[in-house]
Design a protein around this motif. Sequence first.
Motif, PDB file in Angstrom:
ATOM      1  N   SER A  18      29.022  32.901  49.307  1.00  0.00           N
ATOM      2  CA  SER A  18      29.085  32.743  47.936  1.00  0.00           C
ATOM      3  C   SER A  18      29.762  34.104  47.136  1.00  0.00           C
ATOM      4  CB  SER A  18      27.256  32.437  47.380  1.00  0.00           C
ATOM      5  OG  SER A  18      26.670  33.878  46.877  1.00  0.00           O
ATOM      6  N   GLU A  19      29.950  33.386  45.966  1.00  0.00           N
ATOM      7  CA  GLU A  19      30.151  34.658  44.974  1.00  0.00           C
ATOM      8  C   GLU A  19      29.276  35.594  44.166  1.00  0.00           C
ATOM      9  OE1 GLU A  19      31.798  34.551  40.457  1.00  0.00           O
ATOM     10  OE2 GLU A  19      33.604  33.809  41.612  1.00  0.00           O
ATOM     11  N   GLU A  20      28.053  35.098  44.614  1.00  0.00           N
ATOM     12  CA  GLU A  20      27.450  36.107  43.692  1.00  0.00           C
ATOM     13  C   GLU A  20      26.756  37.021  45.127  1.00  0.00           C
ATOM     14  OE1 GLU A  20      23.708  37.680  41.800  1.00  0.00           O
ATOM     15  OE2 GLU A  20      24.985  35.968  41.347  1.00  0.00           O
ATOM     16  N   GLU A  21      26.361  36.614  46.440  1.00  0.00           N
ATOM     17  CA  GLU A  21      26.616  37.272  47.635  1.00  0.00           C
ATOM     18  C   GLU A  21      27.020  38.494  47.601  1.00  0.00           C
ATOM     19  OE1 GLU A  21      26.356  36.830  51.929  1.00  0.00           O
ATOM     20  OE2 GLU A  21      25.690  35.973  51.037  1.00  0.00           O
ATOM     21  N   LEU A  22      28.956  38.413  46.745  1.00  0.00           N
ATOM     22  CA  LEU A  22      29.721  39.173  47.218  1.00  0.00           C
ATOM     23  C   LEU A  22      29.666  40.445  46.506  1.00  0.00           C
ATOM     24  CD1 LEU A  22      32.517  40.635  48.306  1.00  0.00           C
ATOM     25  CD2 LEU A  22      33.690  39.043  47.156  1.00  0.00           C
ATOM     26  N   ILE A  23      29.529  40.072  44.759  1.00  0.00           N
ATOM     27  CA  ILE A  23      28.932  41.013  43.765  1.00  0.00           C
ATOM     28  C   ILE A  23      27.960  41.231  44.752  1.00  0.00           C
ATOM     29  CG2 ILE A  23      27.970  40.671  41.383  1.00  0.00           C
ATOM     30  CD1 ILE A  23      29.837  38.022  40.926  1.00  0.00           C
ATOM     31  N   GLN A  24      26.714  41.301  44.792  1.00  0.00           N
ATOM     32  CA  GLN A  24      25.651  41.538  45.377  1.00  0.00           C
ATOM     33  C   GLN A  24      25.650  42.952  46.133  1.00  0.00           C
ATOM     34  OE1 GLN A  24      22.711  41.912  43.530  1.00  0.00           O
ATOM     35  NE2 GLN A  24      24.067  40.648  42.024  1.00  0.00           N
ATOM     36  N   CYS A  25      27.137  42.924  46.499  1.00  0.00           N
ATOM     37  CA  CYS A  25      27.420  44.655  47.839  1.00  0.00           C
ATOM     38  C   CYS A  25      27.571  45.204  47.380  1.00  0.00           C
ATOM     39  CB  CYS A  25      28.117  43.340  47.987  1.00  0.00           C
ATOM     40  SG  CYS A  25      28.255  41.883  49.559  1.00  0.00           S
ATOM     41  N   PHE A  26      27.864  44.838  46.183  1.00  0.00           N
ATOM     42  CA  PHE A  26      28.264  46.151  44.703  1.00  0.00           C
ATOM     43  C   PHE A  26      27.658  46.855  43.825  1.00  0.00           C
ATOM     44  CE2 PHE A  26      32.082  43.903  46.044  1.00  0.00           C
ATOM     45  CZ  PHE A  26      33.168  45.359  46.095  1.00  0.00           C
ATOM     46  N   ARG A  27      27.485  48.051  43.941  1.00  0.00           N
ATOM     47  CA  ARG A  27      26.641  48.572  42.831  1.00  0.00           C
ATOM     48  C   ARG A  27      26.490  48.020  41.823  1.00  0.00           C
ATOM     49  NH1 ARG A  27      28.163  54.621  42.940  1.00  0.00           N
ATOM     50  NH2 ARG A  27      30.520  53.852  42.683  1.00  0.00           N
ATOM     51  N   ALA A  28      26.250  48.494  40.913  1.00  0.00           N
ATOM     52  CA  ALA A  28      26.125  48.077  39.171  1.00  0.00           C
ATOM     53  C   ALA A  28      26.711  48.488  38.554  1.00  0.00           C
ATOM     54  CB  ALA A  28      24.092  48.058  38.335  1.00  0.00           C
ATOM     55  N   ARG A  29      27.708  49.967  38.916  1.00  0.00           N
ATOM     56  CA  ARG A  29      27.816  50.524  38.375  1.00  0.00           C
ATOM     57  C   ARG A  29      29.500  49.896  38.512  1.00  0.00           C
ATOM     58  NH1 ARG A  29      29.641  55.386  36.570  1.00  0.00           N
ATOM     59  NH2 ARG A  29      27.128  56.064  37.124  1.00  0.00           N
ATOM     60  N   ASP A  30      30.060  49.673  39.831  1.00  0.00           N
ATOM     61  CA  ASP A  30      31.060  48.941  40.166  1.00  0.00           C
ATOM     62  C   ASP A  30      31.204  47.695  39.874  1.00  0.00           C
ATOM     63  OD1 ASP A  30      31.745  50.884  41.462  1.00  0.00           O
ATOM     64  OD2 ASP A  30      31.492  50.574  43.341  1.00  0.00           O
ATOM     65  N   GLN A  31      30.504  46.878  40.135  1.00  0.00           N
ATOM     66  CA  GLN A  31      29.658  45.246  39.208  1.00  0.00           C
ATOM     67  C   GLN A  31      30.782  44.997  38.242  1.00  0.00           C
ATOM     68  OE1 GLN A  31      26.143  43.725  39.765  1.00  0.00           O
ATOM     69  NE2 GLN A  31      25.878  43.559  41.851  1.00  0.00           N
ATOM     70  N   LYS A  32      30.545  46.187  37.375  1.00  0.00           N
ATOM     71  CA  LYS A  32      31.137  46.129  35.710  1.00  0.00           C
ATOM     72  C   LYS A  32      32.881  46.398  36.270  1.00  0.00           C
ATOM     73  CE  LYS A  32      27.051  48.842  34.313  1.00  0.00           C
ATOM     74  NZ  LYS A  32      26.786  50.102  33.286  1.00  0.00           N
ATOM     75  N   LYS A  33      33.351  46.788  37.288  1.00  0.00           N
ATOM     76  CA  LYS A  33      34.662  46.942  37.291  1.00  0.00           C
ATOM     77  C   LYS A  33      35.396  45.732  37.902  1.00  0.00           C
ATOM     78  CE  LYS A  33      33.800  51.680  37.347  1.00  0.00           C
ATOM     79  NZ  LYS A  33      33.640  52.781  38.729  1.00  0.00           N
ATOM     80  N   LEU A  34      34.618  44.698  38.950  1.00  0.00           N
ATOM     81  CA  LEU A  34      35.181  43.931  40.169  1.00  0.00           C
ATOM     82  C   LEU A  34      35.734  42.714  39.345  1.00  0.00           C
ATOM     83  CD1 LEU A  34      34.209  43.553  42.761  1.00  0.00           C
ATOM     84  CD2 LEU A  34      31.978  42.079  42.468  1.00  0.00           C
ATOM     85  N   ILE A  35      36.944  42.854  39.513  1.00  0.00           N
ATOM     86  CA  ILE A  35      37.995  41.752  39.886  1.00  0.00           C
ATOM     87  C   ILE A  35      37.742  40.986  41.251  1.00  0.00           C
ATOM     88  CG2 ILE A  35      39.911  40.670  38.846  1.00  0.00           C
ATOM     89  CD1 ILE A  35      39.925  43.478  36.767  1.00  0.00           C
ATOM     90  N   LEU A  36      37.026  39.595  41.411  1.00  0.00           N
ATOM     91  CA  LEU A  36      37.997  38.971  42.800  1.00  0.00           C
ATOM     92  C   LEU A  36      38.510  38.550  42.464  1.00  0.00           C
ATOM     93  CD1 LEU A  36      33.333  37.257  41.922  1.00  0.00           C
ATOM     94  CD2 LEU A  36      34.712  39.283  43.200  1.00  0.00           C
ATOM     95  N   PRO A  37      39.388  38.374  44.243  1.00  0.00           N
ATOM     96  CA  PRO A  37      40.658  37.382  44.032  1.00  0.00           C
ATOM     97  C   PRO A  37      40.193  35.798  44.324  1.00  0.00           C
ATOM     98  CG  PRO A  37      39.695  38.514  46.401  1.00  0.00           C
ATOM     99  CD  PRO A  37      38.629  38.807  45.356  1.00  0.00           C
TER     100      PRO A  37
END
Length: 165
Positions: A18-37
């Motif tokens: 899921s999208e949530e599972e993909l987001i959870q792979c990243f540190r909180a610091r990187d989640q703020k910069k995350l732009i998913l395809p």
Amino acid sequence: MQSQISSFQNEHFFSISSEEELIQCFRARDQKKLILPDNLRYPFNVQSYFTWKESSGVYTYLVCKMPNWDMPRGVAFKRTPSSGEPTGGLCNWCNAYGSSEDIGLLSVAMSANVSNSYLICHDLRCIEKIEENATRAGKSPEKHIHELYHKMAKLFENISNYKQD
């Protein structure tokens, strides 16, 4: 030889459900910069590692899983703009040679004031380049792929072991 390569890479096989599972792979610091395809369909399987660039080209994302990890981990690399004339460079991960458009500094934020930089392929297609070069030379890529995974594991080890002063 093909079955050896496949079994070697199967050690790094993982699924994202899921999208949530993909987001959870990243540190909180990187989640703020995350732009998913935009075109991602869940669930999806990954043979080696998963990477993508966001549309401006500033951030490149890497998600991988080592055999001894419980779940995949992700990191957001920030591209360091090159200044001046294009130059040549050698990727520290796959030893591919290319111009500064292909290979350059990608940095990982360790804290608000500290980052680590890596001179690597901007598109992180290192495994494909290793396989292409080995095929051209008529050799097995296994040793070089193992070294690539080791370098990726070291990156994540450095991130998780970073202690702020």
